[in-house]
Design a protein around this motif. Sequence first.
Motif, PDB file in Angstrom:
ATOM      1  N   GLU A   1       0.864  -1.176   0.000  1.00 55.79           N
ATOM      2  CA  GLU A   1       0.000   0.000   0.000  1.00 55.79           C
ATOM      3  C   GLU A   1       0.900   1.225   0.000  1.00 55.79           C
ATOM      4  OE1 GLU A   1      -3.842   1.230   2.434  1.00 55.79           O
ATOM      5  OE2 GLU A   1      -2.025   1.738   3.552  1.00 55.79           O
ATOM      6  N   LEU A   2       0.733   2.052  -1.027  1.00 60.16           N
ATOM      7  CA  LEU A   2       1.496   3.283  -1.141  1.00 60.16           C
ATOM      8  C   LEU A   2       0.755   4.422  -0.453  1.00 60.16           C
ATOM      9  CD1 LEU A   2       2.782   3.537  -4.830  1.00 60.16           C
ATOM     10  CD2 LEU A   2       4.158   3.324  -2.771  1.00 60.16           C
ATOM     11  N   SER A   3       1.504   5.203   0.291  1.00 60.64           N
ATOM     12  CA  SER A   3       1.014   6.463   0.847  1.00 60.64           C
ATOM     13  C   SER A   3       1.870   7.570   0.256  1.00 60.64           C
ATOM     14  CB  SER A   3       1.133   6.453   2.376  1.00 60.64           C
ATOM     15  OG  SER A   3       1.103   7.773   2.902  1.00 60.64           O
ATOM     16  N   ILE A   4       1.226   8.538  -0.387  1.00 59.12           N
ATOM     17  CA  ILE A   4       1.961   9.627  -1.031  1.00 59.12           C
ATOM     18  C   ILE A   4       1.387  10.959  -0.553  1.00 59.12           C
ATOM     19  CG2 ILE A   4       2.436  10.758  -3.238  1.00 59.12           C
ATOM     20  CD1 ILE A   4       2.409   8.002  -4.543  1.00 59.12           C
ATOM     21  N   VAL A   5       2.246  11.791   0.017  1.00 59.74           N
ATOM     22  CA  VAL A   5       1.882  13.175   0.331  1.00 59.74           C
ATOM     23  C   VAL A   5       2.676  14.047  -0.638  1.00 59.74           C
ATOM     24  CG1 VAL A   5       1.907  15.033   2.038  1.00 59.74           C
ATOM     25  CG2 VAL A   5       1.358  12.701   2.743  1.00 59.74           C
ATOM     26  N   PRO A   6       2.049  14.503  -1.723  1.00 62.98           N
ATOM     27  CA  PRO A   6       2.815  15.157  -2.783  1.00 62.98           C
ATOM     28  C   PRO A   6       3.262  16.576  -2.475  1.00 62.98           C
ATOM     29  CG  PRO A   6       0.501  15.044  -3.372  1.00 62.98           C
ATOM     30  CD  PRO A   6       0.656  14.265  -2.103  1.00 62.98           C
ATOM     31  N   MET A   7       2.648  17.236  -1.477  1.00 73.01           N
ATOM     32  CA  MET A   7       3.040  18.615  -1.178  1.00 73.01           C
ATOM     33  C   MET A   7       2.855  18.889   0.313  1.00 73.01           C
ATOM     34  SD  MET A   7       1.860  22.142  -3.142  1.00 73.01           S
ATOM     35  CE  MET A   7       2.437  21.531  -4.723  1.00 73.01           C
ATOM     36  N   VAL A   8       3.956  18.800   1.050  1.00 70.03           N
ATOM     37  CA  VAL A   8       3.905  18.993   2.506  1.00 70.03           C
ATOM     38  C   VAL A   8       3.744  20.464   2.853  1.00 70.03           C
ATOM     39  CG1 VAL A   8       5.182  18.686   4.670  1.00 70.03           C
ATOM     40  CG2 VAL A   8       5.279  16.910   2.895  1.00 70.03           C
TER      41      VAL A   8
END
Length: 395
Positions: free
Chosen positions: A202-209
């Motif tokens: 399962e990928l978790s991506i936060v593209p812009m912190v």
Amino acid sequence: MQVRTRSGDTLWYYSQLFQIPFHLLIDSNPEFNPNQLAVGQTVQIPGFTTQTYTVKDGDTFWRLATRRNLTVDALLLLNQNQNPTQLVIGQSVILPQRVITPVMNRQTLYDISTLTNDLNVLRQVYPFIRIETVGQSVLGKPIQEIRIGRGAKKVHLNASFHANEWITSAILMACLNTFLLSLTNGNSIRELSPLPLYEAAELSIVPMVDPDGVDLVLKGPPSNMREEIIRINKGSANFTGWKANIRGVDLNNQFPAKWELEKERTKEKAPAPRDYPGESPLSEPETIAMARLAQERQFDRLLAIHTQGEEFYWGYEGMEPSESSLLAQEFERISGYKSVRYIDSYAGYKDWFIQEFRRPGFTIELGLGTNPLPLSQFDEIYEEFLGIFLASIYI
């Protein structure tokens, strides 16, 4: 693409009809029993859009379907009120359109508005992804997480911890778009089949912190904060060198991993465009959100994407597990980036993650040059990072 179910239809039948993996259909329609669809339900078909087509002389459903490598029933499903044997010139019919190219503009100034538009498009075309708001910036902009996959291994990636490193958001989203395209079209990426990766992790991506900081670099300060931000920026209205959040706190110097040491030795003792670690660890809403996310999700590995240097860092005080070394060797091999175990830096998200969980954490420095890196480097950086993106899932 949405379709309206008929008597006898199932998600398994739709997976065969549109040549889409069955589990992607299930995950796109989690509210339905895949084997007991009621007549008239609206079902999401990932990887497709629709187009309105005007019938021409000689057109039949069979010919229209053949041109699109689909069966006639795929067209009948979208045109249930049409008589398939009596198409009339000038009549409008709905045709399924398989998405075979990226839905994003890869090379563009990537602010929060662009990201939001891309997320909305991805959600429509690939409804098996889940998008959640996991926090808010100082100015109330959403910090969003994309989740994809159904496996036990939990892999997290994030970008734009630093404002003038906004190109990392565009690179990470482009890699995600490539992965999604391959899933729905059955294509391999770098000789890897994406479906086993989807099933395994399962990928978790936060593209812009740091959306406030990114918007500051690309669009300038909000009018009601202009004077204060120019003061923090040493009197300059040029924000290309700004790394911090909108309050002048460097978000990657904010985590409780020898934060006191970083606080003591930095020359910045007040809000600044870069390097100021704040008055206390986790003082900013962005870092609070990212720490809470890691604690709630319990990731197995973490990659924080930065620029620049064409190298990556993967150790912290000897707390990194042996697995980190194996991953580092593979990252170095497939990207050509230099593997660096230890650097004289503390209080970063990667540092805190290794300290807190004793699991592999990486800071990846994309590209070479002076931040912000130019879009002319986009394609080269994308090719270098795509291998790391995939390896973070399959190893």
